[in-house]
Write an enzyme that holds these catalytic residues in place. Structure first.
Site, PDB file in Angstrom:
ATOM      1  N   ARG A  85       0.791  -1.231   0.000  1.00  0.00           N
ATOM      2  CA  ARG A  85       0.000   0.000   0.000  1.00  0.00           C
ATOM      3  C   ARG A  85       0.825   1.284   0.000  1.00  0.00           C
ATOM      4  O   ARG A  85       0.349   2.333  -0.374  1.00  0.00           O
ATOM      5  CB  ARG A  85      -0.926   0.003   1.214  1.00  0.00           C
ATOM      6  CG  ARG A  85      -2.280  -0.556   0.859  1.00  0.00           C
ATOM      7  CD  ARG A  85      -3.153  -0.606   2.057  1.00  0.00           C
ATOM      8  NE  ARG A  85      -2.478  -1.339   3.132  1.00  0.00           N
ATOM      9  CZ  ARG A  85      -3.094  -1.840   4.195  1.00  0.00           C
ATOM     10  NH1 ARG A  85      -4.383  -1.680   4.326  1.00  0.00           N
ATOM     11  NH2 ARG A  85      -2.429  -2.500   5.113  1.00  0.00           N
ATOM     12  N   LYS A 192       3.001 -19.886   6.207  1.00  0.00           N
ATOM     13  CA  LYS A 192       1.997 -20.304   7.163  1.00  0.00           C
ATOM     14  C   LYS A 192       1.442 -19.078   7.887  1.00  0.00           C
ATOM     15  O   LYS A 192       2.103 -18.046   7.848  1.00  0.00           O
ATOM     16  CB  LYS A 192       2.609 -21.299   8.143  1.00  0.00           C
ATOM     17  CG  LYS A 192       3.494 -20.650   9.203  1.00  0.00           C
ATOM     18  CD  LYS A 192       3.932 -21.688  10.164  1.00  0.00           C
ATOM     19  CE  LYS A 192       4.668 -21.119  11.314  1.00  0.00           C
ATOM     20  NZ  LYS A 192       4.001 -20.219  12.200  1.00  0.00           N
ATOM     21  N   GLU A 260      11.188 -22.063  23.447  1.00  0.00           N
ATOM     22  CA  GLU A 260      11.671 -20.708  23.152  1.00  0.00           C
ATOM     23  C   GLU A 260      11.673 -19.894  24.430  1.00  0.00           C
ATOM     24  O   GLU A 260      10.806 -20.079  25.293  1.00  0.00           O
ATOM     25  CB  GLU A 260      10.765 -20.042  22.124  1.00  0.00           C
ATOM     26  CG  GLU A 260      10.813 -20.714  20.776  1.00  0.00           C
ATOM     27  CD  GLU A 260       9.974 -19.969  19.758  1.00  0.00           C
ATOM     28  OE1 GLU A 260      10.556 -19.246  18.937  1.00  0.00           O
ATOM     29  OE2 GLU A 260       8.750 -20.095  19.801  1.00  0.00           O
ATOM     30  N   HIS A 284       5.822 -27.248  12.068  1.00  0.00           N
ATOM     31  CA  HIS A 284       7.214 -27.618  12.317  1.00  0.00           C
ATOM     32  C   HIS A 284       7.348 -28.975  13.029  1.00  0.00           C
ATOM     33  O   HIS A 284       8.111 -29.842  12.605  1.00  0.00           O
ATOM     34  CB  HIS A 284       7.921 -26.563  13.168  1.00  0.00           C
ATOM     35  CG  HIS A 284       7.794 -25.158  12.649  1.00  0.00           C
ATOM     36  ND1 HIS A 284       7.719 -24.865  11.310  1.00  0.00           N
ATOM     37  CD2 HIS A 284       7.742 -23.968  13.289  1.00  0.00           C
ATOM     38  CE1 HIS A 284       7.618 -23.546  11.151  1.00  0.00           C
ATOM     39  NE2 HIS A 284       7.625 -22.986  12.338  1.00  0.00           N
ATOM     40  N   LYS A 382       6.542 -20.875  24.788  1.00  0.00           N
ATOM     41  CA  LYS A 382       7.216 -19.575  24.822  1.00  0.00           C
ATOM     42  C   LYS A 382       7.608 -19.285  26.270  1.00  0.00           C
ATOM     43  O   LYS A 382       6.972 -19.787  27.201  1.00  0.00           O
ATOM     44  CB  LYS A 382       6.263 -18.468  24.368  1.00  0.00           C
ATOM     45  CG  LYS A 382       5.672 -18.680  22.980  1.00  0.00           C
ATOM     46  CD  LYS A 382       6.615 -18.267  21.889  1.00  0.00           C
ATOM     47  CE  LYS A 382       5.968 -18.426  20.518  1.00  0.00           C
ATOM     48  NZ  LYS A 382       6.918 -18.318  19.426  1.00  0.00           N
TER      49      LYS A 382
HETATM   50  C1  BG6 Z   1       7.606 -19.527  13.600  1.00  0.00           C
HETATM   51  C2  BG6 Z   1       6.582 -19.286  14.679  1.00  0.00           C
HETATM   52  O1  BG6 Z   1       7.087 -20.368  12.617  1.00  0.00           O
HETATM   53  O2  BG6 Z   1       8.772 -20.110  14.152  1.00  0.00           O
HETATM   54  C3  BG6 Z   1       7.164 -18.454  15.804  1.00  0.00           C
HETATM   55  O3  BG6 Z   1       5.449 -18.616  14.140  1.00  0.00           O
HETATM   56  C4  BG6 Z   1       8.467 -19.046  16.287  1.00  0.00           C
HETATM   57  O4  BG6 Z   1       6.221 -18.341  16.875  1.00  0.00           O
HETATM   58  C5  BG6 Z   1       9.399 -19.297  15.126  1.00  0.00           C
HETATM   59  O5  BG6 Z   1       9.045 -18.129  17.198  1.00  0.00           O
HETATM   60  C6  BG6 Z   1      10.671 -19.997  15.576  1.00  0.00           C
HETATM   61  O6  BG6 Z   1      11.546 -20.127  14.513  1.00  0.00           O
HETATM   62  P1  BG6 Z   1      13.089 -20.421  14.772  1.00  0.00           P
HETATM   63  O7  BG6 Z   1      13.653 -20.655  13.422  1.00  0.00           O
HETATM   64  O8  BG6 Z   1      13.635 -19.215  15.470  1.00  0.00           O
HETATM   65  O9  BG6 Z   1      13.138 -21.627  15.646  1.00  0.00           O
END
Ligand code: BG6
Length: 530
Positions: A85, A192, A260, A284, A382
């Site tokens: 945009r 995704k 994470e 994943h 998380k």
């Molecule tokens: C993404 C998720 O697909 O993968 C995130 O939407 C996540 O929530 C991320 O933090 C993690 O990716 P990586 O490569 O840092 O492990």
């Protein structure tokens, strides 16, 4: 792919530079027949990114494109078109791309490579429902085909929310941008989330496939672009050592962990109402499970790989009852290292009543001869203790130990741990004699670490996947069937949780809710503490 017969001499020139990074040289990769990159250099073409001002494009996609150019893997004629945009001129968009490259690229910044790339950078202003803007986009691409030599080969990267896929697909179709001719290609690369359940995923697949044939659709699961994830296949199918043990006779259970330490500040728009299971288990973690559990493909081709993954996903389902085989949680305020961080419901943008889970765990079974009776425990969260993704195969205990019981108290179960990140590598845990006069046995680790063994740096996942899409190499992209099967596995778990209100709280910096520990304790097992 890159062949002498097809392209003019200047198109054989690719982006590259001198080893010392000082001056630009053109490398004709066709000259050195031993160059392993040879089949991996994209032919003429370009990419249009929708959602180019988003986080993903800024942090990952644009730097990855520059890194590919810098490594000499893109053709000199490559063009990059942003669509959005903003009322941006070519120069303004160029500045934006340059900034993101300077802060995110993994390879050195070289003016010569940048200047050549920048010549092919353009921007088209418009919304996703603007006929006239898409007509302008079509005119721009046609112009680039002539002026730049993109040969009418275009990849459209949809880094946008799925509810915009139908509009963009419709517009690409209407403006004549989706249809490939005899000698050119048109592909769509999709980020995704691919739907939020089976029904919505099917509908999205129907819409996308009504415009692009399945062979032109590249669904990104960036975990498949990670070196360590691809190494699962190398380890399993290039060696003799592991396969005899890779089954229910020897494996007690499998743990797949994606932990994470980051929180969700700034991601409410995407994450609230989505949650951990949809965000990463559906894609994943189920892809990791498929790679670990699948049979050997007949050949290392996309079709054969996908066929094997599909077989596993078809045979996979949650263990029942779900009250005992699943767990979910939401992080509350707590100490993450030396920082006191807020809970999810205090994070900016989140509903203070949010029931979104930030931790999800489930027990899956695979109904096959190889895996009958072997639980696959998946967990993700998380704000956990640390960032780590790993796959652990935990083996059964030896059926008999000829040692005094007091001498084996520190002996656990053998394990093989594939560390996806960080500290990429593979660890084997087994019992060893403790030096001394007694026959005491305890666990030791044998550790293979990528950084110690290889001098080559692993490419960033997005580099690999973007290049693969340009090369029409589909092995690392899940098909529509894989996506749908993954939702089919997860839907019952998500439905079950939806009826149960608030998830259990866990303090930030810990390893998740107590119910997740109980889930394994009930089976007489425990989560690894990586
Ligand atoms: C993404 C998720 O697909 O993968 C995130 O939407 C996540 O929530 C991320 O933090 C993690 O990716 P990586 O490569 O840092 O492990």
């Amino acid at each position: 792919m890159y062949t002498v017969s097809k392209f003019a001499k200047d198109q054989h020139q690719n982006f590259s530079g001198a080893e010392d990074g000082s001056e630009e040289v053109y490398v004709n990769p066709l000259r050195d027949t031993h160059d392993k990159r040879l089949p991996r250099i994209a032919g003429p073409g370009g990419m249009v990114i929708f959602g180019v001002t988003g986080d993903l494009a800024r942090k990952k996609l644009l730097p990855a494109i520059y890194d590919l150019a810098n490594r000499g893997l893109l053709p000199a004629s490559f063009a990059l078109v942003g669509y959005g945009r903003r009322e941006w001129s070519k120069q303004e968009f160029e500045d934006y791309v340059r900034k993101s490259v300077e802060s995110g690229a993994r390879t050195d910044f070289r003016e010569s490579v940048w200047n050549r790339l920048a010549e092919g950078i353009h921007f088209v202003t418009g919304t996703f429902v603007d006929d006239e803007a898409f007509d302008r986009l079509a005119a721009k691409l046609e112009e680039l085909d002539h002026s730049r030599g993109t040969a009418s080969n275009w990849a459209y990267y949809l880094s946008i929310p799925p509810d915009s896929f139908p509009d963009v697909c419709h517009q690409l179709d209407r403006a004549g941008l989706a249809q490939a001719g005899e000698d050119n290609w048109r592909r769509v690369i999709i980020e995704k989330p691919f739907g939020h359940d089976l029904v919505s995923a099917k509908e999205l697949n129907r819409i996308v496939n009504s415009v692009f044939p399945e062979k032109s659709v590249f669904r990104i699961d960036h975990y498949l672009g990670k070196e360590t994830v691809q190494n699962i296949l190398a380890m399993r199918f290039a060696n003799q050592l592991f396969d005899p043990l890779w089954n229910s006779h020897y494996v007690d259970h499998v743990q797949i962990t994606m932990a994470e330490d980051i929180g969700l500040g700034g991601r409410a728009g995407y994450y609230d109402g989505i949650g951990a299971a949809r965000d990463v288990i559906q894609n994943h973690l189920l892809q990791l499970l498929a790679l670990v559990a699948m049979e050997e493909p007949v050949a290392f081709t996309p079709e054969e790989l996908q066929a094997e993954k599909i077989k596993v996903l078809r045979a996979c389902e949650p263990v029942r009852p779900l009250s005992k085989s699943t767990a979910r949680g939401q992080y509350a305020a707590g100490w993450q290292g030396s920082n006191y961080v807020p809970g999810l419901r205090e994070e900016e943008g989140f509903d203070p009543e949010s029931t979104t889970e930030t931790y999800a765990a489930c027990t899956l079974q695979i109904n096959s001869r190889r895996w009958a009776g072997v639980p696959f425990y998946l967990r993700t969260g998380k704000r956990l203790g640390r960032r780590v993704t790993e796959i652990a195969l935990v083996f059964k205990s030896a059926p008999h130990l000829p040692f005094a019981e007091t001498m084996t108290t520190a002996l656990g179960q053998n394990a093989m741990v594939i560390r996806v990140q960080p500290d990429e590598g593979v660890l084997m845990r087994f019992g060893s004699k403790v030096p001394g006069s007694a026959m005491e046995v305890r666990d030791v680790n044998m550790d293979f670490s990528y950084s110690e063994v290889f001098t080559e740096q692993s490419p960033e996942a997005y580099e690999r996947l973007i290049l693969d899409a340009l090369l029409d190499e589909a092995s690392l992209f899940p098909t529509n069937e894989e996506v749908e099967l993954s939702w089919k596995i997860l839907d019952p778990v998500i439905d079950y949780w939806a009826k149960r209100g608030l998830p259990e709280e866990y303090a930030a910096g810990t390893w998740g809710p107590a119910s997740a520990d109980q889930m394994l304790e009930r089976d007489g097992r425990a989560w690894r503490r990586p």
